[in-house]
Design a protein around this motif. Structure first.
Motif, short mmCIF file in Angstrom:
data_model
loop_
_atom_site.label_atom_id
_atom_site.label_comp_id
_atom_site.label_asym_id
_atom_site.label_seq_id
_atom_site.Cartn_x
_atom_site.Cartn_y
_atom_site.Cartn_z
N LEU A 152 -16.17 -4.26 1.79
CA LEU A 152 -16.33 -2.81 1.88
C LEU A 152 -15.48 -2.21 3.00
CD1 LEU A 152 -17.94 -0.83 0.20
CD2 LEU A 152 -19.71 -0.84 1.96
N TYR A 153 -15.62 -2.74 4.21
CA TYR A 153 -14.85 -2.17 5.34
C TYR A 153 -13.35 -2.39 5.17
CZ TYR A 153 -13.17 -1.22 10.04
OH TYR A 153 -12.47 -0.73 11.11
N PRO A 154 -12.88 -3.63 4.81
CA PRO A 154 -11.44 -3.79 4.60
C PRO A 154 -10.88 -2.88 3.52
CG PRO A 154 -12.48 -5.93 4.80
CD PRO A 154 -13.59 -4.92 4.73
N ILE B 186 0.84 -1.21 0.00
CA ILE B 186 0.00 0.00 0.00
C ILE B 186 0.86 1.25 0.00
CG2 ILE B 186 -1.72 1.30 1.33
CD1 ILE B 186 -2.69 -1.46 2.38
N GLY B 187 1.95 1.25 0.84
CA GLY B 187 2.83 2.41 0.92
C GLY B 187 3.51 2.73 -0.39
N LYS C 135 -4.25 6.65 -6.15
CA LYS C 135 -5.27 7.33 -5.36
C LYS C 135 -6.01 6.32 -4.48
CE LYS C 135 -4.46 11.26 -7.39
NZ LYS C 135 -3.80 12.38 -6.66
N ARG C 136 -6.64 6.86 -3.43
CA ARG C 136 -7.38 5.99 -2.52
C ARG C 136 -8.51 5.26 -3.25
NH1 ARG C 136 -10.72 7.46 3.10
NH2 ARG C 136 -10.83 5.28 3.79
N GLY C 137 -9.15 5.96 -4.19
CA GLY C 137 -10.26 5.35 -4.92
C GLY C 137 -9.84 4.11 -5.68
N SER C 138 -8.64 4.17 -6.32
CA SER C 138 -8.17 3.01 -7.08
C SER C 138 -7.85 1.83 -6.16
CB SER C 138 -6.93 3.38 -7.90
OG SER C 138 -5.84 3.71 -7.05
N LEU C 139 -7.34 2.14 -4.94
CA LEU C 139 -7.07 1.07 -3.97
C LEU C 139 -8.37 0.43 -3.48
CD1 LEU C 139 -4.17 2.67 -1.90
CD2 LEU C 139 -4.01 0.80 -3.55
N ILE C 140 -9.39 1.27 -3.26
CA ILE C 140 -10.68 0.75 -2.83
C ILE C 140 -11.25 -0.19 -3.90
CG2 ILE C 140 -13.10 1.38 -2.38
CD1 ILE C 140 -12.05 3.91 -1.00
N ILE C 141 -11.16 0.24 -5.16
CA ILE C 141 -11.65 -0.60 -6.26
C ILE C 141 -10.87 -1.91 -6.31
CG2 ILE C 141 -11.82 -0.79 -8.77
CD1 ILE C 141 -12.41 2.24 -8.80
N GLN C 142 -9.52 -1.84 -6.10
CA GLN C 142 -8.70 -3.04 -6.13
C GLN C 142 -9.14 -4.04 -5.07
OE1 GLN C 142 -4.48 -2.45 -5.41
NE2 GLN C 142 -4.22 -4.60 -4.85
N TYR C 143 -9.32 -3.56 -3.83
CA TYR C 143 -9.63 -4.47 -2.74
C TYR C 143 -11.07 -4.98 -2.81
CZ TYR C 143 -5.16 -2.86 -1.03
OH TYR C 143 -3.82 -2.56 -0.93
N LYS D 133 -6.90 3.74 3.71
CA LYS D 133 -6.90 5.04 4.40
C LYS D 133 -5.52 5.46 4.88
CE LYS D 133 -7.72 3.54 9.16
NZ LYS D 133 -8.59 3.65 10.34
N PHE D 134 -4.56 4.50 4.99
CA PHE D 134 -3.25 4.82 5.57
C PHE D 134 -2.44 5.71 4.63
CE2 PHE D 134 -4.32 0.63 7.42
CZ PHE D 134 -4.43 1.03 8.74
N LYS D 135 -1.66 6.60 5.24
CA LYS D 135 -0.82 7.51 4.47
C LYS D 135 0.52 6.85 4.15
CE LYS D 135 -2.88 11.69 6.44
NZ LYS D 135 -2.64 12.93 7.21
N ALA D 136 1.03 7.14 2.98
CA ALA D 136 2.26 6.49 2.51
C ALA D 136 3.43 6.77 3.46
CB ALA D 136 2.59 6.96 1.10
N ILE D 137 3.59 8.02 3.91
CA ILE D 137 4.74 8.37 4.74
C ILE D 137 4.70 7.65 6.08
CG2 ILE D 137 3.62 10.42 5.75
CD1 ILE D 137 6.42 11.78 5.56
#
Length: 785
Positions: A387-389, A311-312, A320-328, A395-399
């Motif tokens: 959905l929740y996972p 994720i980092g 973007k967060r949206g693309s990660l949500i779609i992936q999971y 939501k986590f920030k890369a740094i």
């Protein structure tokens, strides 16, 4: 990107096999359960819907001493009066309930289910005709319309049947002319029959049906387009009274397509029916699916650290967060797709057993409704599970991730614990529900019915048996193993054969109170055969002139009538005097859902068309063989079609038996999935705390102390589940048992026992893992951490 995400998905499956297997098993097991229940629910919801919304059944409300009673039988002339007097009606028809008749040629008959119906039957109902005109097939007095299957059975072919003759035997043999052939009645019809003959003939056989004061047939109507049901109800409400029928009755219309699901009434009000089981199993399916989704959510969030580097890096590279949500979410849906394939295999294997339990004929034929349901279940499961996972992991920030400062929040821990509590609460509620249903069934089976039901067979008088009953009885008693033979006109189970009347008069009767009584016609020795005790007076006897001159009431009838010292007093039925010679103890002639109603017996052997034979215990096989030979010699056209009355009585509670049986499997499945999730979560917890466990062991803690420390956290969650589930279980059990007039008392130990079972299973699940983790060599734990 799609190829990259698929590669990551399969790589994670290979890397974390145990997590994948837990998820695939939980989701596929729950989806199998949901798909089976969905097939059952779809079938239930489709019952009688093919007739359309404009078909109504006329229901009768009677005001009795016990309140308002709703029944679906009405006077015979009602349909004709409605057609003539109510302009909102398109068509109206009278029908009888399905009954067994002999039908065929003079020397070769089949026992089939038939109904009598008015000429508009096929205009009102949507049973397709293969041959004949639906407006004319039942015009003739001796007309009969047969099913396609019966036509093949009778003539070898369903073509060119019109104009052929068949013989139908009720009390007497009569020739009928085949005027039509209809498609076999579908399984999702509550009205099942093999042939229909003219109601005009039924009127000739049974003239009583023309009297407005008698019930016994059913009335159906179709309304014109745009007609209001409320307006129709207002026009028919007093039709029985206005035509000289009973004063205490009124009418209303019930949409026929809704009657199957909403058929129960109490004190004149609709209180549910089979729809309650539709809702019950739908809720159970939803909860089992949620339990599996909770496992996925818990394991995904608990194992989040395993995917932090991925994720980092993705976020650092601009994802973007949206693309990660779609992936999971996509990964969750793919996992559900794999689970669907496994579950479809399970459904195909289990469907036959499921049909046996539910009494259905369900098929996985992948029509549009089934395909739509399967797709919807898969999508809902994937979204619920992922959905929740998806939002949690993205939501986590890369740094924060790359600096290694990621820490779990209190809210995330509480969420995981809350989901575990939810899982076990549902499992405990299911365990309690199964136990309560089982205890009620045991209570019913062990209660004294007021008569004996063991080793008694019953069968209908057909053919020559009707006119040779006395000869049959005398010869049957010579068969070894047969103890007693008699006959009756009334079934001993709810939904069986019955009749009632409020036409009794007696000295001192309150004319403002309507007392409806069950009317039972019997032969000599019937009460003795059933071992119904006479509390006061005597039973019928050949030593007295009892035929149609005497009467025996049950205790409930005497109490309702308010008669003191009843023996020797008189009552009047249809103006004819009957002497009260006995008072029988109350017995359950309906199910335990109903209180015992007033009832009377009269000696009328010619109207007692249901034979009953009591056989000696252990000699059933030889006695029935002898009875079959006797029946064949007297009645060669018919086989002896018998059944044991204890099976008939137990069949009253087939819904409860099915609920108990299915709930048992659902409860085990829910507990198994919950424990599987708990095992996965405990495995991850033990792995994450390996360094802590090693340090504790170095500092002197024993294996048992470490095991208790690891198990205690999960045991607390299950205890909280017990505290939440037990009051809910008590409320649900009390509500369900309230449907029975006679019910088992609720015992608190049932609930605590269910809680203890859940706690024990959870401790065993986590405890075995905790012991294994506690026995780990601390050197290995410190080296690997």
């Amino acid at each position: 990107m799609l190829k990259h995400n698929l590669s990551l998905f399969f790589r994670n499956i290979k890397k974390y096999k145990s997590t994948f297997l837990i998820n695939i098993f939980g989701l596929s097991a729950s989806m199998t359960c949901v798909l089976l229940i969905a097939l059952w629910v779809i079938d239930e919801l489709q019952f009688d819907k093919f007739h359309g919304a404009q078909v109504y059944q006329i229901m009768e409300v009677q005001k009795t001493s016990n309140g308002l009673s709703v029944q679906d039988v009405t006077p015979g002339p009602l349909a004709e009066s409605i057609s003539l007097e109510v302009p909102l009606v398109e068509a109206a028809v009278t029908t009888t309930s399905p009954s067994s008749y002999g039908i065929g040629q003079s020397d070769d008959k089949f026992k089939q289910e038939g109904i009598a119906a008015g000429s508009d039957f096929f205009n009102v109902f949507s049973f397709p005709l293969l041959q004949g005109s639906k407006s004319q097939v039942l015009d003739g007095t001796n007309s009969v319309v047969i099913s396609n299957e019966l036509a093949i059975k009778l003539f070898g072919d369903s073509k060119d049947c019109i104009g052929k003759s068949v013989e139908i035997q009720s009390d007497e043999k009569e020739q009928f002319l085949v005027t039509g052939v209809f498609e076999n009645v579908p399984n999702n019809s509550s009205l099942q029959f093999d042939f229909v003959f003219s109601f005009k003939k039924y009127q000739q056989w049974y003239p009583w049906v023309l009297n407005w004061k008698n019930n016994g047939v059913q009335t159906f109507t179709t309304l014109k387009n745009g007609a209001s049901k409320d307006a129709f109800d207002s026009q028919i409400v007093d039709m029985i009274k206005n035509n000289g029928g009973e004063e205490y009755t009124s009418l209303f219309a019930k949409q026929f397509s809704e009657k199957y699901l909403y058929g129960n009434y109490r004190d004149g009000k609709q209180i549910g029916g089979r729809i309650e089981y539709v809702w019950l199993f739908s809720i159970i399916a939803a909860f089992i699916l949620l339990i599996a989704c909770v496992n996925f959510t818990n394991l995904s969030t608990a194992n989040a650290n395993r995917r932090m580097d991925e994720i980092g890096i993705k976020k650092a590279l601009g994802s973007k967060r949206g693309s990660l949500i779609i992936q999971y979410l996509g990964e969750s849906l793919m996992l559900c797709f794999f689970s669907l394939i496994v579950s479809l295999v399970f459904v195909a294997v289990l469907l036959s057993s499921f049909n046996q339990i539910t009494g259905k004929q369900l098929f996985l034929n992948f029509n549009l409704v089934q395909i739509g349901t399967i797709i919807l279940i898969t999508l809902v499961t994937g979204l619920l599970a992922g959905l929740y996972p998806a939002f949690y992991l993205s939501k986590f920030k890369a740094i924060t991730i790359l600096r290694g400062r990621l820490k779990g929040s209190l809210g995330e821990v509480l969420t995981r614990k809350g989901l575990v509590i939810f899982q076990f609460s549902i499992s405990i509620i299911l365990i309690v529900s199964v136990w309560v249903v089982y205890q009620q069934i045991q209570y019913i089976q062990n209660q004294n019915l007021g008569f004996t039901k063991d080793n008694i067979i019953q069968f209908e008088k057909l053919g020559n048996l009707e006119s040779n009953t006395e000869y049959f009885k005398s010869e049957a008693l010579k068969v070894p193993g047969i103890l007693s033979v008699s006959s009756i006109n009334h079934g001993l189970a709810e939904g069986g054969y019955s009749s009632s009347t409020n036409a009794l008069e007696w000295k001192g009767r309150d004319l403002e109170t309507n007392i409806e009584m069950e009317s039972v016609m019997v032969d000599y020795d019937m009460l003795a055969l059933l071992e119904i005790d006479i509390e006061e007076g005597r039973s019928f006897s050949k030593s007295y002139n009892d035929y149609n001159t005497t009467i025996i009431f049950n205790q409930a009838a005497i109490a309702a009538m308010g008669i003191d010292d009843p023996i020797g007093k008189s009552v009047f039925i249809g103006g004819k005097e009957k002497e009260i010679i006995g008072v029988a103890e109350d017995f359950h002639f309906r199910s335990f859902r109903e209180s015992i109603d007033p009832l009377f017996f009269m000696l009328r052997p010619e109207r007692a068309w249901l034979m009953m034979v009591k056989v000696a215990a252990g000699k059933e096989k030889s006695a029935i063989s002898g009875l079959e030979r006797l029946h064949k010699s007297l009645n060669p056209e018919y086989d002896l079609d018998y059944k044991f009355i204890d099976k008939d009585i137990d069949a009253q509670y087939k819904s409860e038996h099915r609920v108990a049986s299915l709930s048992k499997y659902f409860a085990v499945l829910a507990m198994l999935i919950s424990c599987l999730g708990l095992f996965g979560l405990a495995t991850f917890t033990a792995e994450r705390r390996r360094k802590e466990i090693s340090i504790r062991k170095v500092l002197g803690q024993t294996t048992s102390q470490v095991s208790i420390m690891l198990s205690k956290e999960f045991a607390k969650l299950v205890l909280i589940s017990i505290v939440i589930a037990l009051p809910i279980s008590y409320f649900l059990a009390s509500n369900w048992l309230s449907e029975f007039a006679y019910r088992t008392p609720i015992k608190l130990w049932w609930f605590f026992c269910a809680g203890f079972i859940a706690l024990l299973i959870a401790i065993l699940t986590v405890g075995s893992l905790a012991v294994r983790a506690a026995r780990l060599n601390p050197v290995d734990g410190l080296r690997d951490s």
